[in-house]
Write an enzyme that holds these catalytic residues in place. Sequence first.
Site, PDB file in Angstrom:
ATOM      1  N   ASP A  44       0.692  -1.182  -0.071  1.00 42.34           N
ATOM      2  CA  ASP A  44      -0.023  -0.041   0.073  1.00 42.34           C
ATOM      3  C   ASP A  44       0.760   1.404  -0.088  1.00 42.34           C
ATOM      4  O   ASP A  44       1.972   1.449   0.271  1.00 42.34           O
ATOM      5  CB  ASP A  44      -0.841   0.148   1.284  1.00 42.34           C
TER       6      ASP A  44
ATOM      7  N   HIS B  22       3.692  -2.233   2.935  1.00 41.02           N
ATOM      8  CA  HIS B  22       3.783  -0.877   2.443  1.00 41.02           C
ATOM      9  C   HIS B  22       5.102  -0.648   1.706  1.00 41.02           C
ATOM     10  O   HIS B  22       6.269  -1.021   2.223  1.00 41.02           O
ATOM     11  CB  HIS B  22       3.644  -0.055   3.457  1.00 41.02           C
TER      12      HIS B  22
HETATM   13 NI    NI Z   1      -2.575   2.934   3.416  1.00 38.48          NI
END
Ligand code: NI
Length: 283
Positions: A90, A233
Amino acid sequence: MQLAKYPGAILVCGALLLTAGCTPATNDSSATSSPTPVESSPPASTTSPNDALSGGVIETPAPTPTPTPTPEPTPTVDCTLVSCVALTFDDGPGPYTNQLLDELAEKKTPATFFVLGAKAQTSPDIVAREVNEGHAVGSHTWNHYQLTKLTPDALASELDNTTRAITAAGASAPTMVRPPYGAKNSEVMEAIKARGAAGIFWDIDSEDWKNKSTAITTARALEAQPGDIILMHDIHPSTVQAVPGIIDQLRAKGYTLVTVPELLGKDPSELAGMQVYSQTQIR
Ligand code: NI
């Protein structure tokens, strides 16, 4: 869907390898045990230029013309037959995303990216690379706001502007939306549904944003069970450093790494408005 560029349990075939047939992919531990059916390879060419060099006897070429090879159909992983997990990243594209893409290419591993619209707009080349290299791309909204706190208009802008940035980069309109913080309510899910997308959440949270530790991120990712979606991430260097080891160790446990659409066995648009937490936790 753009996937299966790097499926786990497949054979690698290509027009240039006609005389050699198919060679098994070697860097996936599941490849040797997968029950995934395999396409038979096309017949070997009868007009290889090596023929004239191989035996000292030059044979008359076969009278029938060599058929034009047809492209191999892209094989897909069947996650009902093999144990799959999906790595998801992400908040990018960011300064480390290209490094991550290099690692994934080196490991022939597909992943899923939930990109921010604002970053996709400034780095469309990275989004295009994600798609071109066989990864799946979903929306993580434009500003990373908590969607449950927005007005209907603001919610619509978060989703639609991000879709525009993703398609401007050359990708398909996203059929996967990951709401920031996993924050959702009926209004959020209805807005996602109205755009033909599924809400994609996770069941393994690496908490890489908090621990910023390659070792801890790795340990958490390795808690995955079959069918899990792992949240990470690509904006943290510690995460990008951890990924090659995570891939190796998941494969050593027998997992095939897939995109989220591969994990689900269908385009997420078929689950529009649903909340997806894993291969089997869908509600
Ligand atoms: Ni996020």
